[in-house]
Design a protein around this motif. Sequence first.
Motif, PDB file in Angstrom:
ATOM      1  N   LYS A 199       0.898  -1.163  -0.049  1.00 48.58           N
ATOM      2  CA  LYS A 199      -0.064   0.039  -0.197  1.00 48.58           C
ATOM      3  C   LYS A 199       0.645   1.523  -0.019  1.00 48.58           C
ATOM      4  CE  LYS A 199      -3.899   0.178   2.437  1.00 48.58           C
ATOM      5  NZ  LYS A 199      -4.664   0.065   3.819  1.00 48.58           N
ATOM      6  N   THR A 200       2.191   1.233   0.101  1.00 49.02           N
ATOM      7  CA  THR A 200       2.919   2.187   0.194  1.00 49.02           C
ATOM      8  C   THR A 200       3.332   2.891  -1.021  1.00 49.02           C
ATOM      9  OG1 THR A 200       4.983   0.949   0.221  1.00 49.02           O
ATOM     10  CG2 THR A 200       4.150   1.404   2.368  1.00 49.02           C
ATOM     11  N   HIS A 201       3.043   2.211  -2.131  1.00 52.09           N
ATOM     12  CA  HIS A 201       3.203   2.657  -3.599  1.00 52.09           C
ATOM     13  C   HIS A 201       1.957   2.991  -4.392  1.00 52.09           C
ATOM     14  CE1 HIS A 201       7.637   2.910  -2.495  1.00 52.09           C
ATOM     15  NE2 HIS A 201       7.329   1.940  -2.116  1.00 52.09           N
ATOM     16  N   ARG A 202       1.926   3.491  -5.226  1.00 57.41           N
ATOM     17  CA  ARG A 202       0.690   3.699  -6.012  1.00 57.41           C
ATOM     18  C   ARG A 202       0.442   2.298  -6.758  1.00 57.41           C
ATOM     19  NH1 ARG A 202      -0.872   8.379 -10.681  1.00 57.41           N
ATOM     20  NH2 ARG A 202      -2.897   7.400 -11.463  1.00 57.41           N
ATOM     21  N   LYS A 203       1.711   2.004  -7.734  1.00 57.71           N
ATOM     22  CA  LYS A 203       1.546   0.700  -8.259  1.00 57.71           C
ATOM     23  C   LYS A 203       1.254  -0.530  -7.570  1.00 57.71           C
ATOM     24  CE  LYS A 203       4.287   2.293 -12.336  1.00 57.71           C
ATOM     25  NZ  LYS A 203       5.700   2.060 -12.993  1.00 57.71           N
ATOM     26  N   GLY A 204       2.081  -0.369  -6.369  1.00 60.51           N
ATOM     27  CA  GLY A 204       1.934  -1.386  -5.424  1.00 60.51           C
ATOM     28  C   GLY A 204       0.428  -1.688  -5.053  1.00 60.51           C
ATOM     29  N   ARG A 205       0.006  -0.325  -4.674  1.00 54.07           N
ATOM     30  CA  ARG A 205      -1.794  -0.667  -4.504  1.00 54.07           C
ATOM     31  C   ARG A 205      -2.601  -1.144  -5.764  1.00 54.07           C
ATOM     32  NH1 ARG A 205      -1.074   4.850  -2.378  1.00 54.07           N
ATOM     33  NH2 ARG A 205      -2.115   5.678  -4.108  1.00 54.07           N
ATOM     34  N   LEU A 206      -2.191  -0.856  -6.706  1.00 56.85           N
ATOM     35  CA  LEU A 206      -2.912  -1.601  -7.853  1.00 56.85           C
ATOM     36  C   LEU A 206      -2.712  -3.104  -8.163  1.00 56.85           C
ATOM     37  CD1 LEU A 206      -4.855  -0.719 -10.047  1.00 56.85           C
ATOM     38  CD2 LEU A 206      -2.654  -0.375 -11.644  1.00 56.85           C
ATOM     39  N   ALA A 207      -1.283  -3.443  -7.733  1.00 55.69           N
ATOM     40  CA  ALA A 207      -0.977  -4.829  -7.828  1.00 55.69           C
ATOM     41  C   ALA A 207      -1.717  -5.863  -6.508  1.00 55.69           C
ATOM     42  CB  ALA A 207       0.528  -4.919  -7.598  1.00 55.69           C
ATOM     43  N   ARG A 208      -1.630  -4.887  -5.409  1.00 55.04           N
ATOM     44  CA  ARG A 208      -2.152  -5.749  -4.480  1.00 55.04           C
ATOM     45  C   ARG A 208      -3.833  -5.736  -4.490  1.00 55.04           C
ATOM     46  NH1 ARG A 208      -5.130  -3.203  -0.121  1.00 55.04           N
ATOM     47  NH2 ARG A 208      -5.110  -4.497   2.063  1.00 55.04           N
ATOM     48  N   LEU A 209      -4.720  -4.695  -5.260  1.00 59.03           N
ATOM     49  CA  LEU A 209      -5.894  -4.746  -5.760  1.00 59.03           C
ATOM     50  C   LEU A 209      -6.136  -6.199  -6.541  1.00 59.03           C
ATOM     51  CD1 LEU A 209      -8.954  -3.884  -5.518  1.00 59.03           C
ATOM     52  CD2 LEU A 209      -8.048  -2.429  -7.406  1.00 59.03           C
ATOM     53  N   PHE A 210      -5.367  -6.191  -7.630  1.00 61.59           N
ATOM     54  CA  PHE A 210      -5.548  -7.551  -8.339  1.00 61.59           C
ATOM     55  C   PHE A 210      -5.152  -8.692  -7.909  1.00 61.59           C
ATOM     56  CE2 PHE A 210      -5.073  -4.049 -11.791  1.00 61.59           C
ATOM     57  CZ  PHE A 210      -6.194  -4.258 -12.514  1.00 61.59           C
ATOM     58  N   ILE A 211      -4.312  -8.736  -6.908  1.00 64.77           N
ATOM     59  CA  ILE A 211      -4.024 -10.018  -6.422  1.00 64.77           C
ATOM     60  C   ILE A 211      -5.227 -10.403  -5.465  1.00 64.77           C
ATOM     61  CG2 ILE A 211      -2.547 -11.162  -4.700  1.00 64.77           C
ATOM     62  CD1 ILE A 211      -0.137  -9.297  -5.412  1.00 64.77           C
ATOM     63  N   LEU A 212      -5.514  -9.310  -4.570  1.00 70.21           N
ATOM     64  CA  LEU A 212      -6.705  -9.805  -3.718  1.00 70.21           C
ATOM     65  C   LEU A 212      -8.061 -10.157  -4.545  1.00 70.21           C
ATOM     66  CD1 LEU A 212      -6.681  -6.554  -0.953  1.00 70.21           C
ATOM     67  CD2 LEU A 212      -6.431  -9.366  -0.757  1.00 70.21           C
ATOM     68  N   LEU A 213      -8.187  -9.639  -5.625  1.00 70.72           N
ATOM     69  CA  LEU A 213      -9.514  -9.853  -6.387  1.00 70.72           C
ATOM     70  C   LEU A 213      -9.255 -11.323  -7.016  1.00 70.72           C
ATOM     71  CD1 LEU A 213     -10.077  -6.837  -8.368  1.00 70.72           C
ATOM     72  CD2 LEU A 213     -11.470  -7.582  -6.499  1.00 70.72           C
ATOM     73  N   ALA A 214      -7.628 -11.568  -7.494  1.00 79.33           N
ATOM     74  CA  ALA A 214      -7.924 -12.919  -8.094  1.00 79.33           C
ATOM     75  C   ALA A 214      -8.126 -14.209  -6.985  1.00 79.33           C
ATOM     76  CB  ALA A 214      -6.203 -12.787  -8.627  1.00 79.33           C
ATOM     77  N   ILE A 215      -7.326 -13.829  -5.735  1.00 78.83           N
ATOM     78  CA  ILE A 215      -7.453 -14.738  -4.698  1.00 78.83           C
ATOM     79  C   ILE A 215      -8.838 -15.186  -4.325  1.00 78.83           C
ATOM     80  CG2 ILE A 215      -6.988 -15.189  -2.194  1.00 78.83           C
ATOM     81  CD1 ILE A 215      -4.031 -13.544  -2.563  1.00 78.83           C
ATOM     82  N   ILE A 216      -9.743 -13.990  -4.089  1.00 79.99           N
ATOM     83  CA  ILE A 216     -10.988 -14.197  -3.708  1.00 79.99           C
ATOM     84  C   ILE A 216     -11.884 -15.018  -4.881  1.00 79.99           C
ATOM     85  CG2 ILE A 216     -13.383 -12.645  -3.688  1.00 79.99           C
ATOM     86  CD1 ILE A 216     -11.537 -10.637  -2.349  1.00 79.99           C
ATOM     87  N   TRP A 217     -11.696 -14.600  -6.064  1.00 80.60           N
ATOM     88  CA  TRP A 217     -12.524 -15.245  -7.165  1.00 80.60           C
ATOM     89  C   TRP A 217     -11.973 -16.557  -7.433  1.00 80.60           C
ATOM     90  CZ3 TRP A 217     -17.219 -14.313  -8.395  1.00 80.60           C
ATOM     91  CH2 TRP A 217     -17.890 -13.003  -8.036  1.00 80.60           C
ATOM     92  N   ILE A 218     -10.690 -16.803  -7.253  1.00 77.55           N
ATOM     93  CA  ILE A 218     -10.023 -18.210  -7.315  1.00 77.55           C
ATOM     94  C   ILE A 218     -10.738 -19.034  -6.449  1.00 77.55           C
ATOM     95  CG2 ILE A 218      -7.971 -19.846  -7.039  1.00 77.55           C
ATOM     96  CD1 ILE A 218      -6.362 -17.489  -8.592  1.00 77.55           C
ATOM     97  N   TYR A 219     -10.791 -18.683  -5.265  1.00 77.99           N
ATOM     98  CA  TYR A 219     -11.419 -19.310  -4.112  1.00 77.99           C
ATOM     99  C   TYR A 219     -12.981 -19.645  -4.241  1.00 77.99           C
ATOM    100  CZ  TYR A 219     -12.569 -20.378   0.708  1.00 77.99           C
ATOM    101  OH  TYR A 219     -13.302 -21.135   1.867  1.00 77.99           O
ATOM    102  N   ALA A 220     -13.521 -18.573  -4.875  1.00 77.19           N
ATOM    103  CA  ALA A 220     -14.781 -18.747  -5.107  1.00 77.19           C
ATOM    104  C   ALA A 220     -14.997 -20.066  -5.854  1.00 77.19           C
ATOM    105  CB  ALA A 220     -15.492 -17.369  -5.505  1.00 77.19           C
TER     106      ALA A 220
END
Length: 486
Positions: free
Chosen positions: A54-75
């Motif tokens: 969350k400390t960097h702008r690109k990092g926040r975007l990467a974090r968002l995509f990783i979270l969304l991917a994990i949530i929907w893979i689990y779903a």
Amino acid sequence: MSILSALVLGDRENIDPEIKSEFANSGAIHILAVSGLHVGIIYFVFSFLLKFLKTHRKGRLARLFILLAIIWIYAFITGLSPSVQRAATMFSFIAIGENINRQNNIYNTLAASAFLLLLVNPNLLFEVGFQLSYAAVLSIVFFQPMIYHTIYISNWWLDKIWGLLTVSLAAQVGVSPLSIFYFHQFPVYFWLTNLFAIPLTTLIIYTAFLLLTLSFIPFIGKAIAFLLHILVKALLASVWAVNTVPGAVIPNISFTAPMLLTSFLVIIFLTLFIIRKQRIFLQLILVSFIILAGITTINKYRILTQREIVFFHVPRKTLIAAVHGKNIVWISSEDSIITRQKMGIYMKPFEQLHGIKSSVIIPLSGKSAQQFPFLKKKNNMINFAGMKIWSPEKAEITEFMPPTDLIYLHKIYRKDITKFEAKESLVAQFVTNTPLFSDKRSEKEEKSDMLPKNIHSLPDKGALSANILISDKNKKSGIKIGYITH
């Protein structure tokens, strides 16, 4: 392993039916279905682990995509049930809102997730899981804070217990009408079960993911597995303990659609009264209760006076239900033990819907040792409340038949149907398991094989397996005749 598979992956196929029944009767069946609790744990765990991005702008975007991917893979892994879809969509909105520094409004998130899911698949609206999931979450969000703040508790442990209790109470406000309508039972000690089940389930899920992460380390993996074993045993023991309490579940509740709608009117008017504090809504609540009481009285009268005989479509088996008030006699081609084991999936919901209190199984063939005031059986002749039903074991129809109101046949030959032509007073309707006229046959062949005028064919695309002949006299008997396909 079967419990863990259900809790972590939503796979309930290998769970023993008795254990599943215990979870249902104690009000903890929702734990075995992957839902917001499971998806929430996944989200918060990985959200914490990826906090450094969350400390960097690109990092926040990467974090968002990783979270969304994990949530929907689990779903997807857990089978994309309606409750998982709802939870995954909601947490996706939360993740997106957090990434763009927008505060999430839970009601907007609920509405947006429901709209998006229904846009993709409108039929979800009629899924029981979809209805229960949204009713539970909406009820918790609205009612739980109100119930929680009615009592102030200074002790930390007691306050946490009170918080769990209020969540269970709030969820039941919205879920109970739907749950009783679909499952015809009410778990009395749901609040007690969830005090143990929810914390234990949370610990089990955390420990299970920890095991998956560290299982390659021999000593640590075995220690975590042992802890997981103890937690699952504790969960099963708590559910079993609640089931042993007398009156743990109220079964066979006859709850009709008008009663369901009236119950929701009570909840809606109660909500409006809490928000606006206007007398009119309190009056509407009382009027709704009076209507509900009237519907309940009418339904009880309907149950006491119901006279119905129903033929079930059970593959390669015969199952007939003779309903008389709160009593039912099952007439089966199998013995009573096998009937309960193999045909319980048909029998239990039917008994619950009709408010049955007394149930007996008798054999279809031969004499029956048990006789009832409303049903007597001798060989192939059944006398149900004055209505005579003939059920010959052989498919052949002879010229000689006893005086009867209804004939039930396992099979029938086309050549035998014409023998009913001279008996116009006997036959009013004919239901068959296959279309009488094939598309491959010529029109001349079809005309030569036409049925007598007093017999009507009602094929149902091959879904029906029995042949029922109903006479005109049944219209005066007051007995409802039904047919249920699987």
